[in-house]
Design a protein around this motif. Structure first.
Motif, PDB file in Angstrom:
ATOM      1  N   GLY A  99       0.792  -1.231   0.000  1.00  0.00           N
ATOM      2  CA  GLY A  99       0.000   0.000   0.000  1.00  0.00           C
ATOM      3  C   GLY A  99       0.822   1.278   0.000  1.00  0.00           C
ATOM      4  N   PRO A 100       0.293   2.324   0.624  1.00  0.00           N
ATOM      5  CA  PRO A 100       0.903   3.653   0.468  1.00  0.00           C
ATOM      6  C   PRO A 100       2.145   3.902   1.328  1.00  0.00           C
ATOM      7  CG  PRO A 100      -1.038   3.787   1.870  1.00  0.00           C
ATOM      8  CD  PRO A 100      -0.949   2.362   1.408  1.00  0.00           C
ATOM      9  N   PHE A 101       2.937   4.867   0.868  1.00  0.00           N
ATOM     10  CA  PHE A 101       4.075   5.403   1.637  1.00  0.00           C
ATOM     11  C   PHE A 101       3.883   6.911   1.620  1.00  0.00           C
ATOM     12  CE2 PHE A 101       8.521   6.982   1.805  1.00  0.00           C
ATOM     13  CZ  PHE A 101       8.914   6.395   3.006  1.00  0.00           C
ATOM     14  N   GLY A 102       3.657   7.463   2.810  1.00  0.00           N
ATOM     15  CA  GLY A 102       3.147   8.825   2.880  1.00  0.00           C
ATOM     16  C   GLY A 102       4.127   9.951   2.610  1.00  0.00           C
ATOM     17  N   ASP A 103       5.438   9.688   2.782  1.00  0.00           N
ATOM     18  CA  ASP A 103       6.403  10.775   2.647  1.00  0.00           C
ATOM     19  C   ASP A 103       6.790  10.950   1.171  1.00  0.00           C
ATOM     20  OD1 ASP A 103       8.386  12.636   2.865  1.00  0.00           O
ATOM     21  OD2 ASP A 103       9.427  11.655   4.531  1.00  0.00           O
ATOM     22  N   ILE A 104       6.038  11.793   0.488  1.00  0.00           N
ATOM     23  CA  ILE A 104       6.184  11.927  -0.974  1.00  0.00           C
ATOM     24  C   ILE A 104       7.593  12.353  -1.378  1.00  0.00           C
ATOM     25  CG2 ILE A 104       5.376  13.290  -2.959  1.00  0.00           C
ATOM     26  CD1 ILE A 104       2.657  13.455  -1.405  1.00  0.00           C
ATOM     27  N   LYS A 105       8.242  13.152  -0.509  1.00  0.00           N
ATOM     28  CA  LYS A 105       9.564  13.690  -0.888  1.00  0.00           C
ATOM     29  C   LYS A 105      10.682  12.678  -0.664  1.00  0.00           C
ATOM     30  CE  LYS A 105       8.654  18.534  -0.674  1.00  0.00           C
ATOM     31  NZ  LYS A 105       7.743  18.932   0.401  1.00  0.00           N
ATOM     32  N   ASP A 106      10.401  11.612   0.059  1.00  0.00           N
ATOM     33  CA  ASP A 106      11.451  10.657   0.423  1.00  0.00           C
ATOM     34  C   ASP A 106      11.502   9.496  -0.583  1.00  0.00           C
ATOM     35  OD1 ASP A 106      13.328   9.068   1.605  1.00  0.00           O
ATOM     36  OD2 ASP A 106      12.141   8.597   3.395  1.00  0.00           O
ATOM     37  N   ALA A 107      12.157   9.761  -1.721  1.00  0.00           N
ATOM     38  CA  ALA A 107      12.230   8.722  -2.769  1.00  0.00           C
ATOM     39  C   ALA A 107      13.033   7.512  -2.297  1.00  0.00           C
ATOM     40  CB  ALA A 107      12.850   9.300  -4.039  1.00  0.00           C
ATOM     41  N   GLU A 108      14.088   7.771  -1.530  1.00  0.00           N
ATOM     42  CA  GLU A 108      14.921   6.653  -1.028  1.00  0.00           C
ATOM     43  C   GLU A 108      14.116   5.766  -0.083  1.00  0.00           C
ATOM     44  OE1 GLU A 108      18.013   5.608  -1.935  1.00  0.00           O
ATOM     45  OE2 GLU A 108      17.495   7.027  -3.498  1.00  0.00           O
ATOM     46  N   GLY A 109      13.351   6.430   0.772  1.00  0.00           N
ATOM     47  CA  GLY A 109      12.498   5.684   1.712  1.00  0.00           C
ATOM     48  C   GLY A 109      11.474   4.850   0.948  1.00  0.00           C
ATOM     49  N   TYR A 110      10.884   5.454  -0.089  1.00  0.00           N
ATOM     50  CA  TYR A 110       9.889   4.728  -0.907  1.00  0.00           C
ATOM     51  C   TYR A 110      10.542   3.507  -1.550  1.00  0.00           C
ATOM     52  CZ  TYR A 110       6.285   3.767  -4.378  1.00  0.00           C
ATOM     53  OH  TYR A 110       5.315   3.144  -5.132  1.00  0.00           O
ATOM     54  N   ARG A 111      11.739   3.748  -2.111  1.00  0.00           N
ATOM     55  CA  ARG A 111      12.475   2.647  -2.773  1.00  0.00           C
ATOM     56  C   ARG A 111      12.685   1.480  -1.820  1.00  0.00           C
ATOM     57  NH1 ARG A 111      16.024   6.323  -5.288  1.00  0.00           N
ATOM     58  NH2 ARG A 111      15.306   6.441  -7.427  1.00  0.00           N
ATOM     59  N   ALA A 112      13.138   1.786  -0.617  1.00  0.00           N
ATOM     60  CA  ALA A 112      13.432   0.721   0.350  1.00  0.00           C
ATOM     61  C   ALA A 112      12.162  -0.049   0.720  1.00  0.00           C
ATOM     62  CB  ALA A 112      14.079   1.323   1.599  1.00  0.00           C
ATOM     63  N   GLN A 113      11.066   0.692   0.935  1.00  0.00           N
ATOM     64  CA  GLN A 113       9.802   0.030   1.285  1.00  0.00           C
ATOM     65  C   GLN A 113       9.304  -0.846   0.146  1.00  0.00           C
ATOM     66  OE1 GLN A 113       7.848   0.455   4.417  1.00  0.00           O
ATOM     67  NE2 GLN A 113       9.988   0.813   4.836  1.00  0.00           N
ATOM     68  N   ALA A 114       9.424  -0.327  -1.074  1.00  0.00           N
ATOM     69  CA  ALA A 114       8.948  -1.077  -2.244  1.00  0.00           C
ATOM     70  C   ALA A 114       9.794  -2.336  -2.447  1.00  0.00           C
ATOM     71  CB  ALA A 114       9.003  -0.195  -3.484  1.00  0.00           C
ATOM     72  N   MET A 115      11.092  -2.171  -2.275  1.00  0.00           N
ATOM     73  CA  MET A 115      11.993  -3.293  -2.552  1.00  0.00           C
ATOM     74  C   MET A 115      11.783  -4.435  -1.573  1.00  0.00           C
ATOM     75  SD  MET A 115      13.686  -3.456  -5.099  1.00  0.00           S
ATOM     76  CE  MET A 115      14.272  -5.005  -5.669  1.00  0.00           C
ATOM     77  N   ARG A 116      11.574  -4.082  -0.291  1.00  0.00           N
ATOM     78  CA  ARG A 116      11.386  -5.176   0.676  1.00  0.00           C
ATOM     79  C   ARG A 116      10.048  -5.871   0.417  1.00  0.00           C
ATOM     80  NH1 ARG A 116       7.057  -2.441   2.528  1.00  0.00           N
ATOM     81  NH2 ARG A 116       6.765  -2.357   4.766  1.00  0.00           N
ATOM     82  N   ALA A 117       9.055  -5.138  -0.096  1.00  0.00           N
ATOM     83  CA  ALA A 117       7.781  -5.776  -0.463  1.00  0.00           C
ATOM     84  C   ALA A 117       7.972  -6.674  -1.685  1.00  0.00           C
ATOM     85  CB  ALA A 117       6.724  -4.707  -0.746  1.00  0.00           C
ATOM     86  N   ALA A 118       8.763  -6.193  -2.651  1.00  0.00           N
ATOM     87  CA  ALA A 118       9.025  -6.991  -3.861  1.00  0.00           C
ATOM     88  C   ALA A 118       9.757  -8.280  -3.497  1.00  0.00           C
ATOM     89  CB  ALA A 118       9.851  -6.180  -4.862  1.00  0.00           C
ATOM     90  N   VAL A 119      10.717  -8.151  -2.595  1.00  0.00           N
ATOM     91  CA  VAL A 119      11.497  -9.330  -2.191  1.00  0.00           C
ATOM     92  C   VAL A 119      10.587 -10.372  -1.540  1.00  0.00           C
ATOM     93  CG1 VAL A 119      13.298 -10.102  -0.582  1.00  0.00           C
ATOM     94  CG2 VAL A 119      13.706  -8.114  -2.032  1.00  0.00           C
ATOM     95  N   LEU A 120       9.568  -9.916  -0.811  1.00  0.00           N
ATOM     96  CA  LEU A 120       8.638 -10.846  -0.156  1.00  0.00           C
ATOM     97  C   LEU A 120       7.614 -11.439  -1.120  1.00  0.00           C
ATOM     98  CD1 LEU A 120       7.802  -9.161   3.278  1.00  0.00           C
ATOM     99  CD2 LEU A 120       9.070 -11.278   2.892  1.00  0.00           C
ATOM    100  N   GLY A 121       7.530 -10.902  -2.340  1.00  0.00           N
ATOM    101  CA  GLY A 121       6.600 -11.469  -3.318  1.00  0.00           C
ATOM    102  C   GLY A 121       5.529 -10.522  -3.822  1.00  0.00           C
ATOM    103  N   CYS A 122       5.501  -9.289  -3.311  1.00  0.00           N
ATOM    104  CA  CYS A 122       4.502  -8.335  -3.820  1.00  0.00           C
ATOM    105  C   CYS A 122       4.798  -7.992  -5.279  1.00  0.00           C
ATOM    106  CB  CYS A 122       4.512  -7.048  -2.985  1.00  0.00           C
ATOM    107  SG  CYS A 122       3.751  -7.243  -1.370  1.00  0.00           S
ATOM    108  N   GLU A 123       3.737  -7.723  -6.028  1.00  0.00           N
ATOM    109  CA  GLU A 123       3.912  -7.404  -7.454  1.00  0.00           C
ATOM    110  C   GLU A 123       3.938  -5.919  -7.721  1.00  0.00           C
ATOM    111  OE1 GLU A 123       1.767  -9.450 -10.526  1.00  0.00           O
ATOM    112  OE2 GLU A 123       1.701 -11.246  -9.296  1.00  0.00           O
ATOM    113  N   GLY A 124       3.595  -5.138  -6.703  1.00  0.00           N
ATOM    114  CA  GLY A 124       3.564  -3.703  -6.938  1.00  0.00           C
ATOM    115  C   GLY A 124       3.290  -2.957  -5.655  1.00  0.00           C
ATOM    116  N   LYS A 125       3.228  -1.628  -5.809  1.00  0.00           N
ATOM    117  CA  LYS A 125       3.006  -0.767  -4.637  1.00  0.00           C
ATOM    118  C   LYS A 125       2.168   0.431  -5.055  1.00  0.00           C
ATOM    119  CE  LYS A 125       5.571   1.600  -0.960  1.00  0.00           C
ATOM    120  NZ  LYS A 125       4.648   1.147   0.099  1.00  0.00           N
ATOM    121  N   TRP A 126       1.445   0.951  -4.107  1.00  0.00           N
ATOM    122  CA  TRP A 126       0.650   2.145  -4.368  1.00  0.00           C
ATOM    123  C   TRP A 126       1.550   3.347  -4.599  1.00  0.00           C
ATOM    124  CZ3 TRP A 126      -4.234   2.916  -0.859  1.00  0.00           C
ATOM    125  CH2 TRP A 126      -5.070   1.809  -0.987  1.00  0.00           C
ATOM    126  N   ALA A 127       0.986   4.291  -5.335  1.00  0.00           N
ATOM    127  CA  ALA A 127       1.635   5.585  -5.539  1.00  0.00           C
ATOM    128  C   ALA A 127       0.603   6.636  -5.157  1.00  0.00           C
ATOM    129  CB  ALA A 127       2.036   5.741  -6.995  1.00  0.00           C
TER     130      ALA A 127
END
Ligand code: GLV
Ligand code: MG
Length: 325
Positions: free
Chosen positions: A228-256
């Motif tokens: 789902g969502p990651f609220g800190d729009i300006k934190d691209a690095e933070g978004y990347r890390a959250q998305a990547m750990r979800a991808a590693v667990l098997g998620c196919e995508g993330k909210w924007a």
């Protein structure tokens, strides 16, 4: 393999899922022209109660007037505990039949919630002689929804994906955070004293269980798990890390929740060239092994076997899907 065959939901690219409030016509236009794989037109929590009716009208107009080609379009209806929900479904589907691909059901708690929406959508599709069958995405974002995640995932043949709604989930479980997703400095472990007497503190991922649990339920029913969502729009690095750990667990995508996040998600949820090259090397090595009558071999010093073929195929198939073939 079990004797039970798990049917897979229709294959759709779902690397990015952009949220757009139905109350904002400019954002609706931007989303149609943007790069998200899936756009969900929101009637729920990004729309104030006083704007719900106008938001429905805006969405109906946007479905007719904007060019959504190349995208999957979803409608986030209000929760089943509100009096908005039935009109969200009835008004939009009657006024714009065959325009939506998906309906997103928020705060789903039981299989019966899905059943109720299915009944309504099935009647409207019959009455409007719709030719496009609408699929369902369910947001797992309450303690009840998580407790019943398996029955929810299997509740309707329309089901396509499960989504982790971190903000409502935090509220529902009374987690001690007011962030929308992301790590929490209070969730960590302190090591025993190291040799020099110092102690290290490691942050943990307070959402790990929830996402992993949702991934298992989704995959067990052939559905796509989406973070789902990651609220800190300006934190691209933070978004990347959250998305990547979800991808590693098997998620196919993330909210924007901002167009910049959908661009990041598209890149992050596409397997990298390196990953695909490694997967192809595994498939080649296993093809040779099979010819030689071997079930397991080593590749670059690491054991690979028949399970490795399936792992590699996941990446290669995803790369093909991204390439559109
Ligand atoms: C999404 O709906 C969330 O609550 O995080
Ligand atoms: Mg929510």
């Amino acid at each position: 393999m079990s004797f039970k065959i798990v049917e897979q939901a229709p294959a759709r690219l779902n690397r990015s899922e952009q949220a757009v409030p139905g109350s904002n016509t400019k954002f609706l236009e931007k989303a149609a022209a943007g790069d998200a794989d899936v756009v969900f037109l929101d009637l729920e929590d990004a729309v104030a109660p006083s704007e719900k009716e106008q938001a429905r009208k805006n969405i109906i107009a946007a479905l007719h007037d904007l060019d959504w080609s190349g995208k999957t379009v979803s409608l986030r209806i209000n929760g089943l505990d509100t009096h908005y929900m039935y009109r969200d479904v009835v008004d939009v589907l009657e006024a714009a039949p065959d325009k939506l691909d998906l309906i997103m059901i928020p705060k789903v708690g039981t299989a019966a919630d899905v059943y109720a929406v299915d009944m309504l959508v099935t009647q409207i599709e019959a009455a409007t002689k719709a030719t496009k069958r609408i699929g369902f995405e369910m947001i797992i974002e309450t303690a009840l929804g998580m407790a019943n995640v398996d029955e929810i995932a299997g509740a309707s043949p329309r089901n396509e994906s499960l989504h982790f709604g971190v903000a409502d989930y935090a509220a529902s479980t009374k987690a001690r955070t007011t962030n929308i997703g992301g790590p929490n400095a209070e969730y960590g472990v302190l090591t025993d004293p190291l040799e020099d007497g110092s102690r290290a503190y490691y942050w943990g991922d307070m959402w790990h269980y929830a996402i992993a649990r949702m991934v298992v339920a989704a995959r067990a029913h052939g559905l796509r798990p989406i973070d789902g969502p990651f609220g800190d729009i300006k934190d691209a690095e933070g978004y990347r890390a959250q998305a990547m750990r979800a991808a590693v667990l098997g998620c196919e995508g993330k909210w924007a929740i901002h167009p910049s996040q959908s661009t990041l998600a598209n890149a992050l949820f596409s397997p990298s060239e390196k990953e695909v090259a490694q997967a192809r090397a595994i498939l080649d090595a296993m093809a040779v092994a099979e010819k030689e009558g071997k079930g397991a071999v080593t590749l670059n010093g690491k054991l690979i076997d028949y399970a490795s073929i399936k792992q590699a195929e996941v990446l290669v198939n995803k790369a093909k899907q991204v390439a559109g073939g």
